[in-house]
Design an enzyme around this catalytic site. Structure first.
Site, PDB file in Angstrom:
ATOM      1  N   TYR A   1     -10.111 -17.172 -40.737  1.00 49.99           N
ATOM      2  CA  TYR A   1     -11.407 -17.128 -41.427  1.00 49.99           C
ATOM      3  C   TYR A   1     -12.496 -16.592 -40.515  1.00 49.99           C
ATOM      4  O   TYR A   1     -12.572 -16.956 -39.338  1.00 49.99           O
ATOM      5  CB  TYR A   1     -11.823 -18.538 -41.868  1.00 49.99           C
ATOM      6  CG  TYR A   1     -11.078 -19.043 -43.065  1.00 49.99           C
ATOM      7  CD1 TYR A   1     -11.166 -18.407 -44.298  1.00 49.99           C
ATOM      8  CD2 TYR A   1     -10.289 -20.195 -42.976  1.00 49.99           C
ATOM      9  CE1 TYR A   1     -10.480 -18.890 -45.408  1.00 49.99           C
ATOM     10  CE2 TYR A   1      -9.610 -20.686 -44.066  1.00 49.99           C
ATOM     11  CZ  TYR A   1      -9.707 -20.023 -45.280  1.00 49.99           C
ATOM     12  OH  TYR A   1      -9.031 -20.508 -46.369  1.00 49.99           O
TER      13      TYR A   1
ATOM     14  N   LYS B   1     -10.955 -52.117 -32.856  1.00 53.53           N
ATOM     15  CA  LYS B   1     -11.803 -51.634 -33.963  1.00 53.53           C
ATOM     16  C   LYS B   1     -11.312 -50.269 -34.427  1.00 53.53           C
ATOM     17  O   LYS B   1     -10.538 -49.618 -33.716  1.00 53.53           O
ATOM     18  CB  LYS B   1     -13.251 -51.581 -33.504  1.00 53.53           C
ATOM     19  CG  LYS B   1     -13.524 -50.650 -32.335  1.00 53.53           C
ATOM     20  CD  LYS B   1     -14.891 -50.936 -31.712  1.00 53.53           C
ATOM     21  CE  LYS B   1     -15.180 -50.003 -30.551  1.00 53.53           C
ATOM     22  NZ  LYS B   1     -16.408 -50.403 -29.833  1.00 53.53           N
TER      23      LYS B   1
END
Ligand code: PLP
Length: 367
Positions: A264, A35
């Site tokens: 940041y 999956k």
């Protein structure tokens, strides 16, 4: 030259990990769980890596069809079952097996039975019991009734008895230990014929210990086939090998002084002179933005740490102790030499999420 980030998929490691599954569960047939595009490794690559599996299992109907188009001839099963009445015709057309876990699915089968039965269509189904996970499945007391309704249908062939473990990765969960799920399963399935399918990777890895009580005719491993683990024991201790290596390069170097900050939010401040390496890998590549200071990373084969915030296209690492490192140095984010489970744990997640989140913009090669 393309941006240097690269996912290398190790098909030989997938083959090897499948052999590890077989060695741990002698006699059981194996569904290779593919999956989410083979847990991020690519559907077609997973199909080749698990060519020796007895079947492939997934949750996406379109990808099940794709496997047939790619030439997979052995069984394919839908782990979440089918999502509507019309899916039964698709399942018939592509010879797909399916889980059956709810009243609605039984009703769709009953409604389609006359038509499908007359056309000679026989589905092999996996009747799912809810043994405490409380996601999908019939309660143990409703299980035999659901089984009888399937047996009555002309369009139903083999019925496998199936459940799913919530805590097989923990030795003894206080609320729902795996042995309790097995006990409920045996009680609900008592007297019913059919093959049994219980174990995910965590169950496979505990087969030795549970040998007296845990019986599987089919096992359904996913994560261990990709070389990672559902629990806390290192995958390498089980002899598993990583099926994906995410690598990139240093694309910039900054020498900074004590008190200077990186990235940041200026979240990381140097407490002495440092060399900072900038790696072409960010959250838009699938690297977890939440990876904190200290998350492990390899530069030129040497283990170091993430410093500063992970941004969209870059992350920053400490090169102070790695004198050889320069622009072009190889960086391994996870895979060979750095288990994905360790990176995941540092970032507060699991290896599953990291591999599944590999972003489409990352080039993939095999090796
Ligand atoms: C995903 C899945 C598995 C595989 O689980 P792993 O923990 O990756 O081994 C097995 N069974 C079902 C029903 C699943 O949905």
């Amino acid at each position: 030259m393309p941006r240097p980030i690269l996912a290398t998929i190790h098909i030989a490691a997938m083959q090897h990990n499948l052999a590890v599954v077989r060695a741990r569960t002698p006699g059981a047939r194996v569904w290779g769980v593919v999956k989410a595009f083979g847990y991020g490794h690519g559907l077609e690559r997973a199909m080749r890596g698990f060519a020796e599996a007895d079947g492939l299992a997934l949750v996406e109907l379109d990808n099940a069809i794709r496997l047939r188009e790619l030439g997979w001839k052995k069984p394919i099963m839908l782990l979440e079952g089918f999502f509507g009445f019309d899916d039964l015709h698709t399942m018939a057309g592509y010879r797909l097996q399916s889980a059956v876990h709810c009243e609605e699915q039984l009703a769709w089968l009953e409604a389609a039975d006359a038509d499908l039965g007359q056309r000679g269509i026989r589905f092999d189904l996996h009747l799912k019991m809810n043994t405490g996970m409380n996601r999908l499945g019939f309660k143990p007391e409703a299980y035999a009734g659901a089984h009888a309704r399937l047996v009555a249908l002309a369009c139903v062939g083999n019925i496998t008895l199936m459940t799913h473990f919530a805590n097989a990765d923990e030795a003894a969960h206080p609320l729902l230990p795996v042995a309790e799920q097995i006990r409920r399963f045996e009680a609900g399935a008592a007297g019913l014929p059919g093959m049994r399918s219980l174990s995910n990777s965590a169950g496979v890895l505990r087969q030795d210990e549970l040998d007296g009580v845990l019986r599987n005719d089919w096992v359904r491993p996913g994560i261990m086939l990709y070389g990672a683990t559902p629990g806390t024991t290192p995958a390498a201790d089980y002899g598993l090998r990583p099926a994906m290596t995410l690598s990139s390069e240093i694309i910039g170097v900054q020498d900074i002084a004590a008190g200077e900050a990186v990235g940041y939010g200026s979240r990381f401040t140097a407490d002495g002179p440092m060399r900072i390496g900038v790696v072409a890998c960010g959250y838009a590549d699938g690297y977890p933005r939440h990876a904190p200071l200290g998350t492990p990373v390899l530069v030129d084969g040497v283990r170091t740490r993430v410093v500063g915030r992970v941004s969209m296209d870059m992350l920053t690492v400490d090169l102070t102790q790695i004198a050889t490192a320069r622009v072009g140095s190889r960086v391994v984010l996870w895979g060979e030499g750095l288990p994905i489970d360790e990176v995941a744990q540092a970032a507060g997640t699991i290896g599953y999420e990291l591999m599944c989140a590999l972003a489409p913009r990352v080039a993939v090669v095999e090796g």
